[in-house]
Design an enzyme around this catalytic site. Structure first.
Site, short mmCIF file in Angstrom:
data_model
loop_
_atom_site.label_atom_id
_atom_site.label_comp_id
_atom_site.label_asym_id
_atom_site.label_seq_id
_atom_site.Cartn_x
_atom_site.Cartn_y
_atom_site.Cartn_z
N GLY A 144 0.85 -1.19 0.00
CA GLY A 144 0.00 0.00 0.00
C GLY A 144 0.88 1.24 0.00
N GLU A 162 -13.43 17.81 5.04
CA GLU A 162 -14.00 16.64 5.71
C GLU A 162 -14.18 16.95 7.19
OE1 GLU A 162 -11.71 13.11 4.82
OE2 GLU A 162 -11.94 13.39 2.68
N HIS A 208 -16.28 4.40 10.55
CA HIS A 208 -16.66 5.46 9.62
C HIS A 208 -18.17 5.58 9.66
CE1 HIS A 208 -17.03 7.94 6.08
NE2 HIS A 208 -15.72 8.00 5.98
N ARG A 236 -15.47 12.13 13.50
CA ARG A 236 -16.12 10.84 13.24
C ARG A 236 -16.65 10.13 14.46
NH1 ARG A 236 -12.21 8.47 8.67
NH2 ARG A 236 -12.83 10.08 7.22
N HIS A 290 -13.41 1.06 10.36
CA HIS A 290 -12.74 1.72 9.24
C HIS A 290 -11.23 1.84 9.42
CE1 HIS A 290 -12.37 4.48 5.88
NE2 HIS A 290 -11.87 5.44 6.66
N ARG A 331 -8.71 9.55 14.84
CA ARG A 331 -7.98 10.16 13.72
C ARG A 331 -8.80 11.22 13.01
NH1 ARG A 331 -7.75 8.77 7.97
NH2 ARG A 331 -9.35 7.24 8.47
#
Ligand code: FAD
Ligand code: SIN
Length: 541
Positions: free
Chosen positions: A14, A114, A235, A281, A342, A377
């Site tokens: 990744g 966001e 999430h 979140r 998430h 986060r």
């Protein structure tokens, strides 16, 4: 046993593994082991983008302060400062590698917004940011003949033993090729764990199938400390549809004006947080969970009418395409959504250069805990952190080649699996993930956690025994890891008597004055958890 040798071994392809590969190759040849196809990673699915201070109205101080606020008192300020301040250089480097982000005009990137961000600072490629980054990095890696990528190679365990000064040192890792059953070991002067997160520990997740917490489990078995494992981010907006497996509706959709409503049309976040549907979140996911439980509803709705049918498909082409397959008209119809596991905020303890407690072993990306994310986060800080820490880790020269090699880690068994093993493994996979969802989810109680711990200890011991007796395929190798990490996660959650960030105890909704980190180790086949104070005081004002 097949033995390969290189200067640097990287587990995972990744953003963290690939970024590191491109930079660390200056010290010598690199082997990347990746357990499925090379692009099979969470990175490839990232939608929103990379948070970075790129706009004229933004500043490092604002990004730092937004990150600290989201982190609920548990972020390490030095880590946050380092990641935020290095961000713009790393983003420009991605652009130099060829990443085609979305631009407002010739001078300015188009910056998204966001949850928890007080400025527009999300660098994106519409809603396909992850795919753009993954492809860009893969292309660069493929151009370098000194980097070898081995697909379908699943790392089993780190090869750790005493180094020259008796400190534990990493000598590489063992692997299997699940389809052929071939086994091997890679010997390396240094090893980077870049295996991503743990979403598959839970029944419902936004993560792809590779996210089985392998790196956390391998590091724990090798003696590394695992920090703040209880902080799993859910999430808020995963598409709710019986045929939609793990499809995320990006937070950037709310950043462009969408709002969350219950099935009676009430905008239930408005009086819960000043940022309403764009609150951090933890707040949003918990409120959705509360609405669903109190009202007995199966989902809530994301009202996208403020974006509309003209703008929505242009800004969110991939989400639009997926919605259409379920007869949901993009930008018009409300989208049914639910929270899903998430992101792992904690992970393998590392310093700001990605060094673990084991010499020659680094960790970066979602598997690692630098302290940047604290107890929750901030959106789009994950890709950013992976870029920065991988870059920093690659600046460190590898240790000298080891002369005395320790024995290999105890390997898997050789007995043929029983005829009905597949059915049993499917059932156990489901049991671990359901247990984690029901008992170690968004709201936790002492009784639920105690039950989870006692059941997971049995599941973990059973999977470990089976692994050492029979010849494991992918299912058993991964089950061994999700059961171990599930148990450690539940144990860390049980250790924390307060509510903080993503860890919510309805029995005690208060946050303690002093912010403490949980440090967990795996000894005598069970987790041991202790609290440690933060290295530096945190100011979240
Ligand atoms: P990954 O990208 O997950 O890569 C892990 C690699 O390790 C894979 O190649 C995997 O196959 C390999 N691997 C795992 N176990 C083994 C093993 N045992 N042996 C060999 N190889 C192994 N973050 C943001 O900042 N912005 C976003 O917009 C964003 N959107 C997201 C959307 C979705 C749907 C998801 C799931 C996550 C999103 N995130 C986002 C989080 C972010 O994508 C991840 O945290 C980040 O990509 C992790 O990168 P990584 O390199 O650490 O791990
Ligand atoms: C999203 O696009 O909502 C995901 C962003 C993230 O996880 O940081």
């Amino acid at each position: 046993m097949n033995e390969l040798k290189c200067t640097t071994l990287i587990l995972g392809s990744g953003i963290a593994g690939l970024t590191y590969a491109l930079k660390v190759v200056k010290w010598g040849d690199v082997i990347i082991l990746t357990k499925k196809d090379r692009a099979d990673s969470s990175t490839n699915y990232a939608q929103g983008g990379v948070a970075s201070v790129m706009g004229p109205d933004d500043s490092f101080d604002l990004h730092v302060s937004d990150t600290l606020k989201a982190g609920a008192g548990l972020c390490r300020r030095d880590a946050v400062e380092s990641v935020v301040r290095n961000g713009p250089d790393r983003v420009r480097e991605l652009i130099d590698f060829g990443a085609r982000f979305t631009w407002k005009d010739e001078e300015q990137l188009d910056l998204g917004r966001e949850g928890g961000h007080t400025r527009r600072r999300i660098v994106h490629a519409k809603d396909l940011t992850g795919r753009e980054i993954e492809q860009t990095l893969l292309n660069a890696v493929e151009r370098d003949p000194r980097i070898t990528m081995l697909e379908d190679h699943l790392a089993l365990d780190l090869w750790v033993g005493p180094g020259p000064d008796d400190r534990p040192r990493c000598f590489g890792a063992t692997w299997i090729q699940p389809e052929s059953g071939e086994r091997g070991v890679v010997r390396a002067r240094q090893t980077m764990l870049a295996t991503g997160g743990c979403g598959k520990v839970y029944l419902y997740t936004t993560n792809p199938d590779i996210a089985t917490a392998d790196g956390v489990a391998m590091a724990a078995r090798a003696g590394c400390s695992i920090v703040n494992l209880e902080f799993v981010q859910f999430h808020p907006t995963c598409l709710y549809h019986p045929d939609a497996k793990s499809f995320l509706i990006s937070e950037a959709v709310r950043g462009e004006g969408a709002v969350l409503r219950n099935l009676d049309g009430e905008e239930f976040l408005i009086d819960k947080h000043e940022l309403g549907s764009l609150a951090p979140r933890d707040v949003v996911a918990r409120e959705i969970d509360r609405q669903m439980k109190e009202r007995g509803d199966k989902h809530v709705l994301l009202d996208v009418s403020a974006i509309g049918p003209e703008r929505f498909p242009d800004r969110f082409p991939a989400i639009s395409e997926r919605l259409r397959t379920f007869d949901i008209v993009p930008g018009v119809d409300p989208i049914p959504v639910v929270p899903a596991a998430h992101y792992l905020c904690g992970g393998v303890a590392v310093d700001l250069d990605g060094r673990t407690e084991v010499e020659g072993l680094f960790a970066a990306g979602e598997v690692a805990c630098t302290g940047v994310h604290g107890a929750n986060r901030l959106a789009s800080n994950s890709l950013l952190e992976a870029l920065v820490i991988s870059d920093r880790a690659a600046r460190i020269a590898p240790p000298a080649e080891a002369e005395n090699l320790p024995p290999l880690p105890p390997g898997p068994g050789h007995d043929a699996p029983a005829a009905d093993q597949g059915v049993i493994l499917d059932h156990e996979w489901d049991s671990v993930r359901r247990l984690m969802w029901d008992y170690v989810g968004l709201a936790r109680t002492t009784a639920l956690l105690d039950t989870a711990i006692s059941r997971l200890s049995g599941m973990c011991a059973w999977a470990e025994r089976l692994y050492h007796e029979t010849s494991p395929g992918r299912d058993l190798a991964e089950l061994r890891n999700i059961a171990l990490v599930g148990w450690m996660l539940a144990a860390c959650a049980r250790h924390r008597p307060e509510s903080r960030g993503l860890h919510f105890l309805p029995e005690n909704p208060h946050t303690a004055d002093e912010a403490l980190e949980t440090w967990a180790t795996w000894k005598d086949s069970r987790p041991h958890v202790e609290f440690r104070p933060l290295p530096s005081p945190i100011d979240v004002s």
